[in-house]
Design a protein around this motif. Structure first.
Motif, PDB file in Angstrom:
ATOM      1  N   UNK A  87       7.854   7.088 -10.344  1.00  0.00           N
ATOM      2  CA  UNK A  87       7.186   6.340  -9.442  1.00  0.00           C
ATOM      3  C   UNK A  87       6.559   7.085  -8.115  1.00  0.00           C
ATOM      4  N   UNK A  88       5.595   6.371  -7.420  1.00  0.00           N
ATOM      5  CA  UNK A  88       5.008   7.162  -6.410  1.00  0.00           C
ATOM      6  C   UNK A  88       5.229   6.033  -5.300  1.00  0.00           C
ATOM      7  N   UNK A  89       5.716   6.257  -4.447  1.00  0.00           N
ATOM      8  CA  UNK A  89       5.970   5.043  -3.130  1.00  0.00           C
ATOM      9  C   UNK A  89       4.892   5.584  -2.231  1.00  0.00           C
ATOM     10  N   UNK A  90       4.526   4.291  -1.575  1.00  0.00           N
ATOM     11  CA  UNK A  90       3.279   4.767  -0.591  1.00  0.00           C
ATOM     12  C   UNK A  90       3.674   4.019   0.711  1.00  0.00           C
ATOM     13  N   UNK A  91       3.092   4.665   1.807  1.00  0.00           N
ATOM     14  CA  UNK A  91       3.458   4.141   3.226  1.00  0.00           C
ATOM     15  C   UNK A  91       2.324   4.316   3.812  1.00  0.00           C
ATOM     16  N   UNK A  97      -6.844  10.043   0.691  1.00  0.00           N
ATOM     17  CA  UNK A  97      -7.992  11.097   1.101  1.00  0.00           C
ATOM     18  C   UNK A  97      -8.597  10.571   2.516  1.00  0.00           C
ATOM     19  N   UNK A  98      -8.503   9.531   2.889  1.00  0.00           N
ATOM     20  CA  UNK A  98      -8.939   8.865   4.334  1.00  0.00           C
ATOM     21  C   UNK A  98      -7.796   9.046   5.302  1.00  0.00           C
ATOM     22  N   UNK A  99      -6.597   9.452   4.974  1.00  0.00           N
ATOM     23  CA  UNK A  99      -5.609   9.910   5.791  1.00  0.00           C
ATOM     24  C   UNK A  99      -4.795   8.275   6.097  1.00  0.00           C
ATOM     25  N   UNK A 100      -5.182   7.490   5.197  1.00  0.00           N
ATOM     26  CA  UNK A 100      -4.515   5.948   5.833  1.00  0.00           C
ATOM     27  C   UNK A 100      -3.178   5.863   5.366  1.00  0.00           C
ATOM     28  N   UNK A 101      -2.800   6.411   4.112  1.00  0.00           N
ATOM     29  CA  UNK A 101      -1.482   6.335   3.556  1.00  0.00           C
ATOM     30  C   UNK A 101      -0.971   7.587   3.079  1.00  0.00           C
ATOM     31  N   UNK A 102       0.245   7.680   2.899  1.00  0.00           N
ATOM     32  CA  UNK A 102       1.119   8.905   2.136  1.00  0.00           C
ATOM     33  C   UNK A 102       1.742   8.334   0.964  1.00  0.00           C
ATOM     34  N   UNK A 103       1.585   9.157   0.136  1.00  0.00           N
ATOM     35  CA  UNK A 103       2.399   8.867  -1.092  1.00  0.00           C
ATOM     36  C   UNK A 103       3.418   9.882  -1.502  1.00  0.00           C
ATOM     37  N   UNK A 104       4.591   9.726  -1.832  1.00  0.00           N
ATOM     38  CA  UNK A 104       5.685  10.465  -2.279  1.00  0.00           C
ATOM     39  C   UNK A 104       6.398  10.114  -3.463  1.00  0.00           C
ATOM     40  N   UNK A 105       6.782  11.103  -4.078  1.00  0.00           N
ATOM     41  CA  UNK A 105       7.585  10.590  -5.311  1.00  0.00           C
ATOM     42  C   UNK A 105       8.821  10.008  -4.800  1.00  0.00           C
ATOM     43  N   UNK A 106       9.219   8.837  -5.555  1.00  0.00           N
ATOM     44  CA  UNK A 106      10.500   8.088  -5.264  1.00  0.00           C
ATOM     45  C   UNK A 106      11.806   8.611  -5.503  1.00  0.00           C
ATOM     46  N   UNK A 107      12.636   8.509  -4.583  1.00  0.00           N
ATOM     47  CA  UNK A 107      13.822   8.990  -4.755  1.00  0.00           C
ATOM     48  C   UNK A 107      14.509   8.570  -5.712  1.00  0.00           C
ATOM     49  N   UNK A 108      14.414   7.194  -6.122  1.00  0.00           N
ATOM     50  CA  UNK A 108      15.231   6.275  -7.118  1.00  0.00           C
ATOM     51  C   UNK A 108      14.573   6.495  -8.462  1.00  0.00           C
ATOM     52  N   UNK A 109      13.495   6.759  -8.656  1.00  0.00           N
ATOM     53  CA  UNK A 109      12.657   6.737 -10.034  1.00  0.00           C
ATOM     54  C   UNK A 109      11.577   7.962  -9.951  1.00  0.00           C
ATOM     55  N   UNK A 110      11.740   9.207 -10.358  1.00  0.00           N
ATOM     56  CA  UNK A 110      10.927  10.264 -10.241  1.00  0.00           C
ATOM     57  C   UNK A 110       9.575  10.096 -10.827  1.00  0.00           C
ATOM     58  N   UNK A 148       0.846  -2.666   1.686  1.00  0.00           N
ATOM     59  CA  UNK A 148       1.859  -1.107   1.945  1.00  0.00           C
ATOM     60  C   UNK A 148       2.497  -1.737   3.214  1.00  0.00           C
ATOM     61  N   UNK A 149       1.917  -2.334   4.189  1.00  0.00           N
ATOM     62  CA  UNK A 149       2.563  -2.635   5.679  1.00  0.00           C
ATOM     63  C   UNK A 149       3.636  -3.547   5.134  1.00  0.00           C
ATOM     64  N   UNK A 150       3.388  -4.477   4.377  1.00  0.00           N
ATOM     65  CA  UNK A 150       4.454  -5.653   4.178  1.00  0.00           C
ATOM     66  C   UNK A 150       5.648  -5.177   3.488  1.00  0.00           C
ATOM     67  N   UNK A 151       5.388  -4.121   2.634  1.00  0.00           N
ATOM     68  CA  UNK A 151       6.620  -3.768   1.851  1.00  0.00           C
ATOM     69  C   UNK A 151       6.349  -1.922   1.802  1.00  0.00           C
TER      70      UNK A 151
END
Length: 143
Positions: free
Chosen positions: A90-94, A75-88, A44-47
């Motif tokens: 898909x869930x993008x993670x950062x 749940x550990x607060x280490x990543x965030x997941x959001x619905x993709x703007x390009x494909x509803x 996730x850090x790399x991409x």
């Protein structure tokens, strides 16, 4: 060739050694991360903004079960997941700020563990092992 000297058995045993070293290292350093969680965070850090299926592909993990890994990291607060703007669908993670902090702190521990995993090999043997293992799983040789 007896079954205990077959490549599959040896790989399984090395995987056990790797898993034990990783878990021991994480515990001693005070982190609650599995190898798969670490690999997911590193990908996730790399991409940044990669979707869950992309994380599974990057780390060679099952697409059907990556959701559970992502759930635990969220749940550990280490990543965030959001619905993709390009494909509803898909869930993008950062990584979150805390996720970046944890990954920065864990990376030196994980790098140091690599020597422990192959402690019976000298430096040239480690390099040869790395090259052969990468080739066996279809990774391009390091430049």
């Amino acid at each position: 060739m007896d079954s205990l000297s077959m490549p599959g058995h040896l790989i399984r045993r090395l995987h056990q050694k790797s898993t034990q070293a990783f878990m021991r290292g994480m515990q001693e350093a005070g982190f609650d991360l599995t190898q798969v969680q670490f690999a997911a965070m590193d990908a996730i850090r790399a991409y940044p903004g990669v979707d869950q299926a992309g994380v599974a592909t990057l780390i060679g993990y099952d697409r059907a079960t990556i959701g559970g890994v992502i759930d635990r990291l969220e749940q550990k607060g280490l990543i965030r997941r959001e619905v993709s703007r390009h494909d509803r669908r898909a869930r993008e993670v950062t990584l979150t700020r805390e996720g970046r902090r944890v990954l920065d702190a864990v990376l030196p521990v994980v790098r140091a563990l690599q020597v422990d995993i192959l402690d019976a090999l000298d430096d040239p043997e480690r390099a040869a092992f790395h090259a052969l293992a990468a080739k066996a799983i279809g990774l391009a040789p390091a430049a």
